[in-house]
Design an enzyme around this catalytic site. Structure first.
Site, PDB file in Angstrom:
ATOM      1  N   ASP A  93      -2.021  -0.508  72.321  1.00 50.73           N
ATOM      2  CA  ASP A  93      -2.029   0.833  72.903  1.00 50.73           C
ATOM      3  C   ASP A  93      -0.746   1.194  73.638  1.00 50.73           C
ATOM      4  O   ASP A  93      -0.464   2.367  73.853  1.00 50.73           O
ATOM      5  CB  ASP A  93      -3.223   0.998  73.846  1.00 50.73           C
ATOM      6  CG  ASP A  93      -3.230  -0.027  74.976  1.00 50.73           C
ATOM      7  OD1 ASP A  93      -2.295  -0.836  75.060  1.00 50.73           O
ATOM      8  OD2 ASP A  93      -4.195  -0.012  75.780  1.00 50.73           O
ATOM      9  N   ARG A 129      -6.190   4.321  80.099  1.00 52.56           N
ATOM     10  CA  ARG A 129      -6.149   4.792  78.725  1.00 52.56           C
ATOM     11  C   ARG A 129      -6.133   6.314  78.676  1.00 52.56           C
ATOM     12  O   ARG A 129      -6.471   6.997  79.640  1.00 52.56           O
ATOM     13  CB  ARG A 129      -7.360   4.254  77.942  1.00 52.56           C
ATOM     14  CG  ARG A 129      -7.404   2.727  77.848  1.00 52.56           C
ATOM     15  CD  ARG A 129      -6.219   2.187  77.058  1.00 52.56           C
ATOM     16  NE  ARG A 129      -6.181   2.758  75.724  1.00 52.56           N
ATOM     17  CZ  ARG A 129      -6.840   2.263  74.659  1.00 52.56           C
ATOM     18  NH1 ARG A 129      -7.570   1.171  74.807  1.00 52.56           N
ATOM     19  NH2 ARG A 129      -6.755   2.839  73.480  1.00 52.56           N
ATOM     20  N   TYR A 180      -6.697  -6.569  81.430  1.00 49.96           N
ATOM     21  CA  TYR A 180      -6.331  -7.904  80.961  1.00 49.96           C
ATOM     22  C   TYR A 180      -6.611  -8.845  82.133  1.00 49.96           C
ATOM     23  O   TYR A 180      -6.046  -8.685  83.219  1.00 49.96           O
ATOM     24  CB  TYR A 180      -4.852  -7.980  80.582  1.00 49.96           C
ATOM     25  CG  TYR A 180      -4.497  -7.236  79.322  1.00 49.96           C
ATOM     26  CD1 TYR A 180      -4.716  -7.791  78.065  1.00 49.96           C
ATOM     27  CD2 TYR A 180      -3.919  -5.968  79.393  1.00 49.96           C
ATOM     28  CE1 TYR A 180      -4.378  -7.111  76.902  1.00 49.96           C
ATOM     29  CE2 TYR A 180      -3.579  -5.274  78.232  1.00 49.96           C
ATOM     30  CZ  TYR A 180      -3.811  -5.848  77.000  1.00 49.96           C
ATOM     31  OH  TYR A 180      -3.478  -5.166  75.858  1.00 49.96           O
TER      32      TYR A 180
END
Length: 593
Positions: free
Chosen positions: A48, A234, A243
């Site tokens: 991404d 996002r 993460y």
């Protein structure tokens, strides 16, 4: 056995690298086929992060507006560490995500499936007969006929594939292995991935969090006593990617989604981090590993790209970007060779340039992963944030520098003529004013990915003594040279396009003063193209771009910068060096008879 199908270029895999290469081949009208084992386009991508450099590339294909409109823009990064209430985390510092002046484009977040979709749209809009993607086709074997490899016109590569249980055979002049980390192309050639895997296990999940954490819509790094975490907001305003570093001894195959949820809650203390299975859109677990293929090509007929030849951890957001740029690099070079513009030896530069880029990536990722995983002690507090900021130029995709070759003339350049430009690196951008309509534009935007080389001439101020004579002499030399390599039935700017950047005097300059080579007769209607002349001057509404200052060009002497079809600088020289410019192009272009 059925008659083999033939194509100039066969691309195995429709990921980022394959699509970029194919898109560039459409610009050259080169026949190609993409064989994809999936039943259709990628629907959910795992990558991404979109580098500034990648956004520049999308701009060069005309789709940056859509990308920027849909993406999350990463403008700031926050660094969190221990020392908060109840032994939890606290914010230690914040910084700009991208250093000022690196690029006129931002770092953004957009799902890989959408990134591929945007470029597929470009490919489809320019696609001709004999070009396209064939889905539900699994490649089984790839081989090169050694006896044919030396003949540039031979279909020297054989590809065996399977479609709906039936075998089919393809023959191609060139094959690109864009089929990921488990590449069939690489394995068919007998090549291996060299590297290692650490014991550190990370989890990744896309979630819709309900939280009191104040920086949930900022990119964040968190070093806590319960583990380390990276936040990537996002697109869309709600979803966030985490993460997470998992406890020592974890095994990826044993990790459960509940483990990731529990780790996140512990890391964010004292803040509430409420997330359930229904709030989780996607998740996975992996061990950090860095691997590099032992070969990047076979007889310069088969070329590996992307994850087929380099794999690493995903946290630095490099995978999709570097893969995409692999395809971008090989795409224009295959286009030039197969259209008869350049000799096949041009393809050797792909291996030299992208293998070094991949090696640099592995080294960066190894150090980035190590630094991220280290638990900071009180005396080392702030060390990771300093490293993160310093590495910003790399993570923006702007540090790749190609070494001396036929298309990158480091030794023959006069770098002092444009000290703000580095031969072998991407051409930086600056605002200039287009002379024909007074529009303020970024100069890099002018260098579209259409297969053309550019000779960017910094001609100085035409009112100064000697400037006009010097420019006219260069124009005559460039025009004579360009005609040697351009087909008689093509526009004079179809292979080598001149771009003129003058210094000051916008209101005092007249079109008739400019040599006609810089406003040639082109196109279907045989009109003069007035879009090649720019001035570094104050704009009515957009201020002054100070392009000459940014590029390190003395307006009294001027400069010439040759830019490759991929926007990388090939040569810097003086306006008087018409002979040197011709010598440069003669090294790889094929003269037309």
């Amino acid at each position: 056995m059925a008659t083999p199908r033939r194509t100039e270029v066969l691309i195995v895999g429709s990921g980022s690298a394959g699509i970029l290469a194919a898109t560039y081949l459409t610009r050259y009208n080169i026949p190609f086929a993409i064989l994809e084992r999936r039943h259709g386009p990628l629907e959910i991508g795992q990558a991404d992060g979109v580098q500034c450099r990648t956004v520049e590339i999308y701009e060069s294909f005309g789709v940056s507006e859509e990308l920027l409109r849909e993406a999350y823009h990463v403008l700031e990064v926050a660094f969190w560490g221990t020392g908060g209430e109840e032994g939890g985390v606290r914010r230690e510092s914040r910084a700009a995500d991208t250093m000022k002046g690196l690029s006129h484009m931002p770092h953004v977040i957009l799902n890989q499936a959408r990134m591929n979709g945007l470029m597929l749209g470009v490919m489809e809009s320019g696609r001709r007969e004999g070009q396209g993607i064939e889905y539900s086709v699994a490649v089984k074997d790839v081989s090169v006929d050694d006896d044919k490899a030396g003949d540039p016109d031979a279909y020297a590569v054989k590809v065996v594939a399977e479609r709906e249980g039936a075998e089919e055979v393809w023959e191609a002049k060139y094959v690109l292995g864009c089929d990921g980390a488990h590449s069939v192309v690489r394995k068919s050639l007998g090549y291996t991935m060299i590297g290692d895997t650490t014991d550190t296990v990370w989890g990744v999940m896309d979630i819709f969090p309900r939280t009191t954490f104040p920086d949930i819509r900022r990119k964040c790094t968190i070093h806590s006593s319960s583990g380390n975490l990276l936040i990537i907001p996002r697109e869309g305003g709600s979803m966030v990617r985490f993460y997470l570093q998992l406890p020592p001894g974890s095994q990826p195959k044993d990790v459960k989604l509940a483990d990731l949820h529990a780790s996140a809650r512990a890391i964010f203390k004292p803040y509430i981090m409420d997330v359930t299975d229904t709030d989780t859109f996607w998740w996975s677990a992996y061990s950090i590993g860095q691997r590099l293929a032992d070969h990047f090509h076979a007889k310069h007929r088969v070329f590996l790209t992307g994850d087929a030849c380099h794999t690493h951890s995903p946290k630095a957001g490099q995978g999709m970007n570097v893969s995409l740029q692999d395809g971008y690099n090989i795409g224009w070079k295959l286009g030039m060779v197969l259209s008869g513009q350049a000799a096949p030896s041009l393809l050797e530069t792909y291996v030299a340039e992208r293998s070094k880029t991949a090696s640099d990536l592995i080294e960066f990722d190894r150090e980035f992963a190590r630094m991220f995983s280290v638990k900071e002690e009180e005396e080392d507090r702030g060390r990771f944030s300093s490293y993160f900021v310093k590495s910003g130029r790399y993570t923006a995709g702007l540090t790749a520098r190609y070494e001396d070759s036929d298309i990158t003339d480091l030794r023959g350049s006069q770098g002092d003529k444009a000290s703000g430009v580095t031969v072998g690196m991407r051409f930086p951008s600056a605002q200039v004013v287009r002379f024909c309509d007074c529009k303020a534009v970024q100069l890099l935007r002018v260098l579209q990915s259409d297969g053309r080389w550019r000779v960017v001439v910094f001609g100085g101020d035409l009112a100064r003594a000697g400037s006009m004579e010097r420019l006219e002499k260069l124009a005559g030399s460039l025009e004579a040279m360009t005609k040697k390599y351009t087909p008689a039935d093509s526009d004079i700017d179809s292979l080598i396009e001149p771009i003129l950047v003058l210094s000051g005097g916008f209101a005092e300059t007249e079109q008739e003063q400019i040599p006609q080579y810089f406003w040639p007769v082109t196109g279907k209607y045989k009109m003069r193209d007035l879009h090649k002349v720019y001035v570094d001057d104050e704009h009515y509404n957009s201020g002054h771009g100070h392009a000459y200052e940014r590029y390190g060009v003395d307006a009294n002497s001027g400069a010439v910068v040759i830019v490759r079809p991929d926007q990388y600088v090939a040569k810097v020289t003086s306006i008087e060096d018409g002979a040197g410019i011709e010598t440069f192009f003669a090294k790889f272009l094929i003269e037309r008879t």
